[in-house]
Design an enzyme around this catalytic site. Structure first.
Site, short mmCIF file in Angstrom:
data_model
loop_
_atom_site.label_atom_id
_atom_site.label_comp_id
_atom_site.label_asym_id
_atom_site.label_seq_id
_atom_site.Cartn_x
_atom_site.Cartn_y
_atom_site.Cartn_z
N CYS A 244 12.23 15.44 -16.88
CA CYS A 244 13.65 15.18 -16.66
C CYS A 244 14.53 16.30 -17.20
O CYS A 244 15.74 16.31 -16.99
CB CYS A 244 14.05 13.86 -17.27
SG CYS A 244 13.04 12.51 -16.67
N ASN B 16 10.11 9.58 -24.90
CA ASN B 16 9.35 10.02 -23.74
C ASN B 16 8.43 11.20 -24.01
O ASN B 16 7.59 11.52 -23.19
CB ASN B 16 10.30 10.35 -22.59
CG ASN B 16 11.41 11.29 -23.01
OD1 ASN B 16 12.03 11.09 -24.05
ND2 ASN B 16 11.65 12.32 -22.23
N SER C 17 14.04 1.41 -15.42
CA SER C 17 13.93 2.18 -14.19
C SER C 17 12.67 1.75 -13.44
O SER C 17 11.67 1.37 -14.04
CB SER C 17 13.84 3.66 -14.55
OG SER C 17 13.41 4.39 -13.45
#
Lengths: 406, 380
Positions: B324, B149, B199
């Site tokens: 996150c 990510n 997700s």
């Protein structure tokens, strides 16, 4: 995640079908149906083109879809009519080039095998192009000599019991190199043997029976009976999910949902209680025959098996069969329950079938169902009921749905 | 001032089709999907249709899809659930995993598990030979992300899965595909993992929903106990609206994947061109293969955090580290795994795109970078 553009895709899928017994028009029908069914199954997976070459159908991914070749192979393994499936790479008809491709294929195959012990290995050439400069055993040796050196510590040549076989298939159009050969679904392309109506209950057996009929080339139209408000709508929802699952094997499926309550109430009120189950099934057979006429189908399919439940006796099956104007095929007749369950798991219907949901046969179920039913008793009981009108009404109120594969 | 959103790896706006598809679930279709009356059955059918849609989009089968509250729960369910159901006490975790994998693995230590973190090679790719050498008969979980990510580095999951299956028969492979979905081809069968997490909100779906895809026969211990929904693996009344929205989003993302990949590749190349005019800035290419959705920039002068807020002042939204991480600050472990020192790591800014990002936005983002550079008086 893009592959270098070489014009030729890095990998393709080879589906092989047995041809020995195929002659003349049969063969043409078989091939046409197989190509059509394969196309319908594979088109939603990834952009690709199909090529028929010898007794093989090749699925070649379009540029940009190379990474989906495994998905295409797995889907192809569900299409009836193929004897075996391989992911393969192609090479020009030149021993050196073939050895180069073999090197790549072998390295990939070795990733899927344990390290720390030598893998018994062989090369197996099939030469479909007799103009190729080497005979099969010469090419075997030529390639083996060139690939083994890369993995000397991991491979040991074993011609009789190989764990890893590097296949080479030399054809005039191209040469295939592959390390895996998985069994195809076998059977005959769906549609080549006509159409049949399956009576689907939502249990474990009838979906498996339907699948077996498809495997032998029947296109299956489904028929389910519901007894609202004695059982809920969730029963039909479950049946639709089962049909969607089975549709994978013939792409789209037709389901007739037939309201059955009025017929069951009439039988409850006017026939001997012990005969209820047999009489239900006789009416189901009648309804299914009428649906078969509409759908141009020529047989019924049920999941009945001899002696599996106390009421599945020869006498009862005879009573049920006598109500049908079409032959009743019972592919599971000699199956043990565990054999059926094993197949249901493989097909993917088992988990759906065991969702707890009563079906219409449980409605007004007698305490002591008849074990050796007699046709005269059935006919007597039916004579006093106005079943024809009820069957007409049930068909009138039935719903026809086309359900896509899930 | 116009807002230019270049933080799509954190989350994405909801697609109009998704919003429309969800609307009835907030109105007429409110029933409990476990209810056995008609309205309940309708909601159940909507959920099952959604399950089939998700499955089709990632080449899985409907019964393999377990809906969860998102990527974090899917990752937790996989790491904890596989480990607790496994035959052994050894867990391997990729070096740049998302916190939801790392922290779940860390929690296993107190249960007696031995957790090892894998390494990257000098190029920034997962060191596969080292991974193989760490496999043991008692290895129960190998967790590895498809797309990192922070840098967009892609791991060769199909190969990793094959190697693990061949050499550690008790190990189960978990792949976090959250950042890969919609950008790269994501096929459950092709990746070859035992479990896969996705997700909704990274692909224009609603927050609070995701899925763990589970290969047949894979033993998994649930995290939540109750009425037995989702085959007992994720019990609790289903988030029907979220699930429906999720399924539409996944389907749109999968159908457009090749187009999206091409579009994102153009955007990333455009950003690289535009950066040429900014001395001392460079686009980091970590590893041999990248997702074009993520651009990690190494910037000169003040820390990236300062750049980020100055860009924000000009309406351009970017990120440092991963959203996150929450507000804990600190250096993302992915950067440390790559051998970045704390000082270097502080200079990395992430811009991330989605199918909705336009070339104009990327140009405006680059222009804002140049403007901020001159405002800050940055000299390379």
């Amino acid at each position: 995640m893009s592959a270098p553009d070489t014009g030729e895709p890095s990998e393709l899928v080879v589906g092989r079908y047995g041809e020995l017994w195929l002659k003349g028009k049969n063969r043409r029908d078989f091939e046409r149906a197989l190509l059509k069914n394969t196309k319908r199954a594979l088109a939603p997976v990834a952009p690709m083109k199909l090529v028929r070459e010898g007794a093989q159908i090749l699925a070649i991914p379009e540029p940009g879809s190379e990474s989906r070749v495994g998905d295409l192979a797995r889907r192809m393994a569900e299409v009836f009519g193929f004897s075996s499936i391989s992911r393969a790479r192609t090479a020009p008809a030149d021993p050196q080039a073939i050895a180069e491709t073999a090197r790549t294929v072998l390295a990939e195959a070795l990733d899927a095998l344990p390290r720390g012990r030598a893998i018994p290995f062989r090369v197996e050439t099939k030469r479909g192009d007799k103009s190729f400069p080497m005979i099969s055993t010469e090419l075997d040796r030529f390639v083996a000599d060139r690939v083994i050196a890369d993995h000397a510590e991991r491979l040991t040549v074993d011609l009789s019991h190989p764990e890893l076989t590097l296949g080479i298939h030399v054809r005039p159009e191209r040469t295939f190199v592959f390390a895996e050969r998985v069994p195809g679904a076998g059977g005959l392309p769906v549609g080549t043997l006509g159409r049949a109506v399956a009576l689907l209950s939502g249990g474990i057996d009838s979906p498996v029976a339907s699948w077996m009929a498809m495997k032998r080339g029947c296109e299956v139209v489904f028929c389910a009976f519901h007894s609202f408000p004695y059982i809920g709508e969730s029963y039909l929802a479950k049946v639709r999910r089962l049909v969607a699952r089975l549709a994978r094997f013939q792409v789209n499926s037709v389901l007739h949902e037939v309201p059955f309550t009025a017929i069951q109430e009439a039988i409850r009120d006017g026939a001997p209680p012990s005969y209820r189950t047999v009489l239900y099934r006789r009416q189901m057979a009648r309804v299914a025959c009428r649906i078969a006429a509409r759908e141009k189908a020529s047989a019924l399919i049920t999941g009945e098996s001899l002696g599996q439940v106390a009421s599945q006796t020869l006498e009862n099956l005879t009573c049920i069969g006598a109500a049908s104007s079409l032959p009743v095929l019972r592919p599971l007749v000699a199956f043990d329950k565990f054999e059926t369950i094993e197949l249901a798991r493989k097909i993917g219907t088992f988990d759906l079938s065991i969702e707890p949901e009563p079906d219409c046969c449980t409605v007004f179920q007698p305490k002591k169902p008849i074990l050796r039913g007699r046709i005269e008793v059935c006919e007597d009981a039916e004579g006093s009921l106005d079943l024809d009108a009820l069957i007409d009404a049930a068909l009138e109120a039935s719903e026809r749905r086309v359900i896509a594969a899930s | 001032m116009e807002s230019i959103y270049l933080d799509h790896a954190a989350t994405t706006p909801i697609a109009p089709e998704v919003r429309r598809g969800m609307a009835p679930m907030f109105e007429a279709e409110f029933a409990n999907p476990s209810s056995r009356h008609g309205p309940g059955v309708r909601v159940r059918e909507a959920i099952e249709a959604a399950r089939a849609r998700v499955a089709r989009s990632i080449s899985a089968r409907p019964e393999q899809v377990v809906f969860t509250s998102g990527g974090t729960e899917a990752n937790n369910l996989a790491v904890l659930g596989l480990a607790r159901a496994g035959r052994g006490k050894h867990v391997l975790v990729g070096p740049t995993e998302h916190a939801s994998v790392r922290e779940a693995a860390k929690a296993l230590v107190s249960e007696g598990f031995e957790v090892e973190t894998l390494a990257l090679d000098e190029r920034g790719d997962l060191d596969i030979e080292r991974l193989v050498s760490r496999l043991r008969p008692d290895t129960v979980v190998v967790a590895c992300m498809l797309v990192n990510n922070e840098f967009g580095t892609v791991s060769p999951i199909p190969r990793i899965a094959k190697l693990v299956r061949a050499n550690a028969p008790n190990a189960r492979v978990h792949v976090d595909a959250v950042q890969g979905l919609g950008k790269l081809p994501v096929s459950f069968g092709e990746l070859g993992a035992h479990t896969l997490a996705i997700s909704a909100h990274k692909v224009h779906g609603p927050k609070g929903t995701g899925a763990l895809v589970v290969e047949d026969g894979t033993r998994l211990r649930p995290l939540v106990f109750g009425g037995g929904q989702e085959r007992g693996l994720r019990t609790g009344t289903e988030n029907a609206a979220g699930i429906v929205g999720f399924s539409i989003a996944v389907e749109l993302a999968a159908n457009a994947q090749r187009k999206t990949h091409a579009h994102l590749s153009e955007l990333r190349a455009l950003l690289a061109d535009e950066l040429a005019g900014l001395a001392g800035a460079r686009l980091l290419d970590v590893g041999s293969e990248h997702s074009p959705a993520i651009a990690a920039l190494s910037l000169p002068g003040p820390p990236a955090e300062v750049w980020m807020h100055h860009l924000e002042e000009r309406g351009v939204h970017t990120s440092v580290g991963s959203a996150c991480q929450g507000n804990r600050g600190g250096i993302p472990p992915a950067l440390l795994a790559l051998g970045f020192g704390e000082e270097e790591a502080r200079h990395i800014l992430r811009m991330s795109f989605s199918s909705m990002t336009t070339a104009e936005e990327v140009r405006a983002g680059a222009a804002a970078l140049r403007a901020v550079a001159s405002g800050l008086g940055v000299k390379p």
